[in-house]
Write an enzyme that holds these catalytic residues in place. Structure first.
Site, short mmCIF file in Angstrom:
data_model
loop_
_atom_site.label_atom_id
_atom_site.label_comp_id
_atom_site.label_asym_id
_atom_site.label_seq_id
_atom_site.Cartn_x
_atom_site.Cartn_y
_atom_site.Cartn_z
N SER A 30 -7.57 -0.89 0.51
CA SER A 30 -8.70 -1.61 1.85
C SER A 30 -9.37 0.01 2.14
O SER A 30 -10.45 0.16 1.90
CB SER A 30 -8.42 -2.87 2.39
OG SER A 30 -8.46 -3.33 3.39
N HIS A 31 -9.00 -0.88 3.27
CA HIS A 31 -10.06 0.68 4.32
C HIS A 31 -9.63 1.61 4.42
O HIS A 31 -9.56 3.06 5.11
CB HIS A 31 -10.21 0.53 5.87
CG HIS A 31 -8.38 -0.01 6.35
ND1 HIS A 31 -7.62 -0.65 5.74
CD2 HIS A 31 -7.57 1.25 7.44
CE1 HIS A 31 -6.34 -0.88 6.90
NE2 HIS A 31 -7.13 0.41 7.54
N LYS A 51 -11.17 -12.90 5.05
CA LYS A 51 -12.40 -12.33 6.21
C LYS A 51 -13.59 -11.55 5.16
O LYS A 51 -13.31 -11.01 3.86
CB LYS A 51 -12.26 -11.19 6.93
CG LYS A 51 -11.57 -9.49 6.52
CD LYS A 51 -11.38 -8.65 7.21
CE LYS A 51 -10.40 -7.15 6.80
NZ LYS A 51 -8.72 -8.35 6.67
N SER A 56 -9.98 -5.71 13.89
CA SER A 56 -10.53 -4.20 13.51
C SER A 56 -10.93 -5.06 12.22
O SER A 56 -10.73 -4.94 10.87
CB SER A 56 -8.82 -4.48 12.57
OG SER A 56 -8.72 -6.36 12.39
N ASP A 62 -14.31 -6.42 2.95
CA ASP A 62 -13.79 -7.90 3.37
C ASP A 62 -14.28 -7.32 4.93
O ASP A 62 -14.00 -8.73 6.05
CB ASP A 62 -11.87 -8.40 3.78
CG ASP A 62 -10.92 -6.84 3.55
OD1 ASP A 62 -11.21 -6.09 4.13
OD2 ASP A 62 -10.36 -7.38 3.08
N ARG A 63 -14.08 -5.90 6.28
CA ARG A 63 -14.50 -5.36 7.03
C ARG A 63 -15.74 -5.31 6.99
O ARG A 63 -16.94 -5.57 6.32
CB ARG A 63 -13.64 -4.56 7.10
CG ARG A 63 -11.89 -4.53 7.28
CD ARG A 63 -11.76 -3.14 7.85
NE ARG A 63 -10.16 -3.85 7.79
CZ ARG A 63 -9.60 -2.59 8.37
NH1 ARG A 63 -10.14 -2.06 9.77
NH2 ARG A 63 -7.59 -2.92 8.87
N ASP A 92 -16.39 -1.32 4.41
CA ASP A 92 -15.03 -1.34 4.18
C ASP A 92 -14.60 -1.39 2.26
O ASP A 92 -15.39 -1.99 1.42
CB ASP A 92 -13.78 -2.05 4.38
CG ASP A 92 -13.06 -2.74 4.26
OD1 ASP A 92 -13.81 -3.32 3.63
OD2 ASP A 92 -11.70 -3.18 4.67
N GLU A 117 -10.52 -10.73 13.82
CA GLU A 117 -9.89 -10.09 13.82
C GLU A 117 -10.81 -8.57 15.17
O GLU A 117 -12.11 -8.18 14.59
CB GLU A 117 -9.20 -9.10 13.02
CG GLU A 117 -8.55 -10.45 12.25
CD GLU A 117 -7.13 -9.78 11.66
OE1 GLU A 117 -6.84 -9.34 12.02
OE2 GLU A 117 -7.57 -9.23 10.10
N THR A 129 -1.59 -10.88 13.73
CA THR A 129 -3.01 -10.00 13.48
C THR A 129 -2.39 -10.28 11.72
O THR A 129 -1.54 -10.30 10.91
CB THR A 129 -2.63 -8.42 13.79
OG1 THR A 129 -2.68 -8.16 15.41
CG2 THR A 129 -3.49 -7.43 12.79
N ARG A 155 1.34 -1.24 0.22
CA ARG A 155 0.05 0.27 -0.32
C ARG A 155 0.74 0.87 -0.25
O ARG A 155 1.59 1.04 0.57
CB ARG A 155 -1.12 -0.23 0.63
CG ARG A 155 -2.14 -1.06 1.62
CD ARG A 155 -3.05 -1.12 2.45
NE ARG A 155 -3.27 -2.77 2.22
CZ ARG A 155 -4.46 -2.61 3.33
NH1 ARG A 155 -5.16 -1.84 4.31
NH2 ARG A 155 -5.14 -3.74 3.03
N ASP A 192 -12.77 -2.90 0.41
CA ASP A 192 -12.68 -3.76 -0.70
C ASP A 192 -13.55 -4.91 0.01
O ASP A 192 -13.73 -5.93 -0.55
CB ASP A 192 -11.27 -4.39 -0.68
CG ASP A 192 -10.89 -4.57 0.37
OD1 ASP A 192 -10.86 -4.47 2.07
OD2 ASP A 192 -10.06 -5.21 0.91
C1 VG1 Z 1 -4.64 -3.38 9.74
C2 VG1 Z 1 -5.32 -4.51 11.11
C3 VG1 Z 1 -5.30 -5.74 10.67
C4 VG1 Z 1 -6.14 -6.26 9.35
C5 VG1 Z 1 -5.32 -5.66 8.74
C6 VG1 Z 1 -6.43 -5.54 6.92
O1 VG1 Z 1 -3.88 -4.23 9.85
O2 VG1 Z 1 -5.15 -4.34 12.17
O3 VG1 Z 1 -6.75 -7.03 11.74
O4 VG1 Z 1 -6.01 -7.41 8.84
O5 VG1 Z 1 -5.32 -4.13 8.67
O6 VG1 Z 1 -7.54 -4.87 6.89
P1 VG1 Z 1 -2.34 -2.96 10.74
O7 VG1 Z 1 -1.26 -3.54 10.41
O8 VG1 Z 1 -2.39 -1.96 10.09
O9 VG1 Z 1 -2.56 -3.45 12.22
V1 VG1 Z 1 -8.00 -4.95 5.37
O10 VG1 Z 1 -9.46 -4.81 5.46
O11 VG1 Z 1 -7.41 -3.27 5.76
O12 VG1 Z 1 -7.24 -5.95 4.47
CO CO Z 2 -10.77 -4.29 4.14
#
Ligand code: VG1
Ligand code: CO
Length: 600
Positions: free
Chosen positions: A158-159, A423, A412, A327-328, A323, A410, A391, A66, A325
């Site tokens: 993602s988010h 997810k 998150s 998955d959340r 979110d 998770e 994580t 990213r 994409d």
């Molecule tokens: C975060 C979350 C983690 C999740 C990841 C991807 O990672 O804490 O639980 O799996 O995002 O989610 P980090 O390293 O920023 O804490 V997604 O929906 O952004 O693919």
């Molecule tokens: Co996501």
């Protein structure tokens, strides 16, 4: 022993600097592109060998690469990473099929064309791509599994917000539909430090707006409906007719906030067309390249419009958001927030009774380390194998493939099952609707509807409640965050069992390490944790999904089974332990931050 992310990155960078110049290739230094028929990877396709130079820092984080969109748009930046991926995968990609799609963010369509040319140039025979280059992450996982593809590329950050000023991302999922494990992502990174040639098929851009097949010699691109394969899988998991009957109740209403991201078309198709909910239940359902300027992260801070709807006088019975994409997920009831750590525990506890796919019972359950221990209690009660992973979703895949895990989650806002290997936001929504439908079986329409809050309360009454909260301090200076982590490592080194932190008595403090029970691979330095004698925990981690600076995550958990305390506000219940966390880390001193950016 593994090096920490920072040292690993720094060493690789130094090593690479010795041998190559980073950055876009200045025009004058580009050797002429070689077109060679001998290079034809697939019959009938000419491949150009395009010279390139490595970029620094193309290291995969928690979930893919990213970066700022502008970085991705530099000449060959995306192509370098994709070429490095194909190099890491080696000859086994020849003649295979690749899935492709993304969350609809800015630069996705251009990126898809680059990836298609590289796939053809590196010997793939077919690319299966979502219409308009769209594909939610769980749907990509389903597509890979349903069509037995070699793997798939997901274009998403993602988010993280999108648009020219924000983020873009890419990640690779393997043939089981699971995010690439670290042994592959490490290999990709190695290749990015030495990539010199891009194998680009000499084919025109493909029209991705129309479903159908386009052929170039023996290479073909199939544009597919991004919902279809995923829907087939969901229908194998849930009882759609039963859900449809439930959604038809007059005393039930729902709202799904797609946050201008990819799940809009999925929600319309699944909730509205398949399950009969009114079209008006989908909020902000048209994917926009910059998520309409928003932050497509379903939590109480960023999904504030949904929160307003759910806390209004006449609120719907059920609210959910997803979110960028897809998955959340965030699940809400009428004026009620379901903490994601509770959500996975509640789904696990009810899965067998409410979801046909799980009717034989669960094989096991898993959660990421910072996620609260609510799931642990369900596992103990149901005598299920239980796993605590680092994580990131990539650690669940091995457990699921080995038949040891059916439901995982998770903190998150990630929840999932072994129907796919990502997810899955819509899965969580349908799981909750299934639980509500089951709980309301004997309740006549217009009677006293069993609500989301009732389901959660009943769960707490049986298992007790794990109060949980996460404080995020986004975009801190990396050096400051590193100093705080060093300080905390020092605190860990100096503390011993029995030490007092405020009113809390230390049980153990460590740097979380995970040995995969299936393949024995080891992941170290996965979060600093302080576990206290009453089971309370304080955890610190640095995010691995940000695109600039450092995000400090502070996770806090405290358990109670005192009936008088079950309904307490989480922030109030956790007040004292949060103070302890802030003091022991000296967070304000190191980062200068008085308040977190986001509290969940
Ligand atoms: C975060 C979350 C983690 C999740 C990841 C991807 O990672 O804490 O639980 O799996 O995002 O989610 P980090 O390293 O920023 O804490 V997604 O929906 O952004 O693919
Ligand atoms: Co996501």
């Amino acid at each position: 022993m593994r090096l920490t992310q920072t040292t690993r990155g720094a060493r690789a960078a130094t090593r690479s600097r010795d041998v190559c110049v980073f950055g876009p290739v200045p025009a004058r230094r580009v050797a002429s592109v070689r077109v060679s028929a001998a290079m034809a990877a697939v019959s009938g396709v000419t491949v150009k060998e395009v010279p390139t130079k490595p970029y620094e820092g193309q290291k995969t984080g928690t979930s893919g690469l990213r970066k700022k969109t502008k970085e991705f748009m530099q000449p060959n930046y995306l192509a370098n990473w994709v070429q490095s991926l194909f190099a890491a995968l080696g000859d086994e990609v020849k003649g295979k099929s690749l899935g492709l799609g993304g969350d609809g963010r800015y630069y996705g369509k251009e990126a898809a064309q680059i990836i298609i040319k590289l796939a053809a140039g590196n010997g793939f025979k077919r690319v299966v791509v979502g219409q308009d280059a769209l594909m939610a992450t769980p749907a990509a996982s389903a597509l890979i599994r349903q069509r037995k593809l070699y793997g798939g590329l997901i274009m998403s950050a993602s988010h993280n917000p999108g648009g020219p000023e924000n983020d873009f991302g890419i990640k690779f999922n393997y043939s089981g539909g699971e995010p690439a494990p670290e042994r592959i992502t490490d290999k990709i990174y190695g290749e990015t430090t030495k990539v010199a040639v891009l194998n680009m098929a000499d084919i025109p851009d493909v029209d991705l707006s129309k479903i159908g097949v386009t052929k170039f010699g023996d290479f073909e691109v199939e544009v597919v409906d991004p919902v279809a394969d995923y829907l087939v899988v969901l229908k194998e998991v849930f009882d759609f007719p039963m859900l449809k009957t439930f959604l038809a109740r007059k005393d039930f209403s729902l709202v799904f906030d797609a946050m201008h991201a990819v799940t809009g078309p999925y929600a319309k198709r699944i909730l509205v067309e398949e399950l009969g909910a009114p079209a008006s239940c989908v909020k902000d359902g048209v994917p926009s390249p910059d998520f309409n300027g928003g932050h497509p992260d379903p939590n109480l801070t960023y999904a504030e419009e949904l929160v307003k709807i759910m806390w209004a006088d006449k609120a719907p019975a059920f609210g959910a958001a997803s979110d960028g994409d897809g998955d959340r997920n965030m699940v809400l009831g009428d004026k009620f927030f379901v903490n994601p750590s509770d959500s996975v525990a509640i789904i696990a506890a009810n899965a067998q009774a409410c979801i046909p796919y799980f009717k034989q019972g669960l094989k096991g359950v898993a959660r990421s380390m910072p996620t609260s221990g609510a799931l642990d209690r369900v596992a103990a009660d149901l005598k299920l194998p239980f796993f605590e992973t680092p994580t990131g979703w990539k650690f669940f895949g091995n457990l699921m493939d080995a038949g040891k895990c059916s439901v995982c989650g998770e903190e998150s806002f990630g929840t999932g099952g072994d129907h796919i290997r990502e997810k899955d936001g819509i899965f969580a929504v349908l799981a909750w609707l299934s639980i509500l439908a089951h709980a309301n079986k004997g309740v006549p329409d217009g009677g006293k509807l069993v609500t989301v809050a009732d389901v959660a309360t009943k769960h707490w009454q049986k298992y007790g409640r794990n109060f949980f909260s996460r404080y995020d301090y986004e975009e801190c200076a990396s050096a400051d965050a590193d100093k705080m982590v060093a300080h905390l490592r020092d605190v860990i080194a100096k503390s011993k069992k029995g030490d007092k932190f405020g009113e809390f008595v230390l049980e153990k403090a460590d740097d979380f390490e995970y040995v995969d029970p299936i393949d024995g691979s080891k992941a170290s330095k996965q979060g600093l944790r302080f576990v206290f004698s009453d089971g309370s925990r304080i955890i610190f981690r640095l995010s691995g999904t940000g695109s600039s600076g450092a995000t400090v995550r502070l996770y806090i958990e405290q358990y109670t089974n005192d009936p008088a305390k079950l309904q307490l506000d989480a922030q109030k219940a956790l007040g004292p332990i949060i103070q302890v966390a802030l003091e022991m880390s000296q967070l304000e001193k190191f980062t200068g931050r008085k308040e977190p950016t986001v509290i969940t």
